[in-house]
Design an enzyme around this catalytic site. Structure first.
Site, PDB file in Angstrom:
ATOM      1  N   CYS A 117      38.709  19.541 -35.824  1.00  0.00           N
ATOM      2  CA  CYS A 117      38.567  20.736 -34.986  1.00  0.00           C
ATOM      3  C   CYS A 117      39.933  21.292 -34.617  1.00  0.00           C
ATOM      4  O   CYS A 117      40.169  22.503 -34.704  1.00  0.00           O
ATOM      5  CB  CYS A 117      37.767  20.382 -33.735  1.00  0.00           C
ATOM      6  SG  CYS A 117      37.285  21.829 -32.750  1.00  0.00           S
ATOM      7  N   CYS A 118      40.854  20.416 -34.213  1.00  0.00           N
ATOM      8  CA  CYS A 118      42.215  20.851 -33.870  1.00  0.00           C
ATOM      9  C   CYS A 118      42.920  21.445 -35.092  1.00  0.00           C
ATOM     10  O   CYS A 118      43.664  22.424 -34.975  1.00  0.00           O
ATOM     11  CB  CYS A 118      43.028  19.680 -33.332  1.00  0.00           C
ATOM     12  SG  CYS A 118      42.585  19.150 -31.661  1.00  0.00           S
ATOM     13  N   CYS A 200      41.948  23.512 -24.747  1.00  0.00           N
ATOM     14  CA  CYS A 200      40.588  24.020 -24.852  1.00  0.00           C
ATOM     15  C   CYS A 200      39.746  23.488 -23.681  1.00  0.00           C
ATOM     16  O   CYS A 200      39.919  22.346 -23.248  1.00  0.00           O
ATOM     17  CB  CYS A 200      39.957  23.593 -26.170  1.00  0.00           C
ATOM     18  SG  CYS A 200      40.729  24.327 -27.635  1.00  0.00           S
ATOM     19  N   CYS A 203      37.890  20.081 -23.912  1.00  0.00           N
ATOM     20  CA  CYS A 203      38.752  18.916 -24.168  1.00  0.00           C
ATOM     21  C   CYS A 203      39.798  18.707 -23.084  1.00  0.00           C
ATOM     22  O   CYS A 203      40.742  17.926 -23.262  1.00  0.00           O
ATOM     23  CB  CYS A 203      39.445  19.072 -25.520  1.00  0.00           C
ATOM     24  SG  CYS A 203      38.296  19.215 -26.908  1.00  0.00           S
ATOM     25  N   CYS A 228      47.238  17.165 -30.909  1.00  0.00           N
ATOM     26  CA  CYS A 228      46.406  18.023 -31.751  1.00  0.00           C
ATOM     27  C   CYS A 228      46.984  18.188 -33.147  1.00  0.00           C
ATOM     28  O   CYS A 228      46.318  18.694 -34.048  1.00  0.00           O
ATOM     29  CB  CYS A 228      46.230  19.391 -31.103  1.00  0.00           C
ATOM     30  SG  CYS A 228      47.770  20.310 -30.900  1.00  0.00           S
TER      31      CYS A 228
END
Length: 235
Positions: A117-118, A200, A203, A228
């Site tokens: 995702c990162c 985010c 997170c 990340c």
């Protein structure tokens, strides 16, 4: 001309951030970019670059999962500093494929999916933001986590093949806040609500003053993996 980074870092180690920035502009080829998450560190770094009247391409990575307070801080910062903060977004097709395959909250399922995702939301857009740049600034500090304690002031970013500058690495959190208040620098209001690190919304969570600085980031993972991917040191 090849620059001796070991010598440069020894020369800059005891210098204050403003002198470091001045040195960088005088000794490294431009243009430069400055990444900002709108954290107090990045706000201080932006302030120094603007105060020195240096040309810089300011940008932030809009992952699509940021809190509203961050957007409000972007607008306020642009107005007060008289700059443009360029937003870079993830590829919509990559995000769509990832979410449809792994779920909207995939980052909670495993370290590998969180890193995916990162990668899609941050590292890929970063690559686009740095196109044409000779170097980029970040506001990371050594105090922030065990993954950053060996961060040099000037580094060679092997991923993007440009220099990376970290003028604030030696500052303590309390010193950053003292400078923010001294110069009346705008900051994200979340950082007065326990969010000592910004990212985010799913997170990131508020923490206590006694917690590790980045305890509120990816708190379900081990501290050694809480990056990340955009601030990985090369050595």
């Amino acid at each position: 001309m090849k620059i001796d980074l070991k010598n440069v870092n020894m020369q800059l180690e005891k210098q204050p951030p403003e002198k470091i920035i001045q040195f960088i502009y005088e000794n490294f080829e431009q243009p430069f970019a400055c990444a900002t998450s709108l954290s107090v560190e990045d706000q201080l770094l932006t302030f120094y670059i603007v105060r020195l009247h240096k040309p810089c391409f300011f940008f932030t990575l809009d992952t699509g999962r940021l809190p509203q307070d961050t957007y409000d801080t972007i607008e306020k910062t642009e107005k007060i500093f008289g700059i443009k903060i360029h937003l870079f977004f993830p590829d919509s097709n990559e995000v769509q494929t990832m979410v449809n395959e792994h779920g909207i909250n995939l980052f909670y399922k495993s370290k590998e999916l969180r890193q995916l995702c990162c990668k899609i939301r941050k590292t890929h857009p970063l690559k686009k933001a740095l196109i044409g740049m000779k170097g980029w600034f970040s506001g990371i500090r050594r105090e922030q986590s065990i993954t950053r304690i060996s961060t040099p002031i000037v580094d060679w970013d092997t991923t993007h093949s440009i220099y990376k500058f970290n003028p604030l690495v030696n500052l303590l959190e309390r010193e950053v806040w003292e400078l923010i208040e001294k110069y009346k620098i705008p900051y994200n209001q979340l950082q007065k609500q326990g969010y000592r690190s910004l990212g985010c919304l799913p997170c990131t969570r508020p923490i206590s003053p006694d917690d590790d600085f980045r305890a509120g980031r990816w708190w379900w993972e081990e501290p050694e993996s809480r990056e990340c991917g955009i601030h990985m040191h090369n050595t």
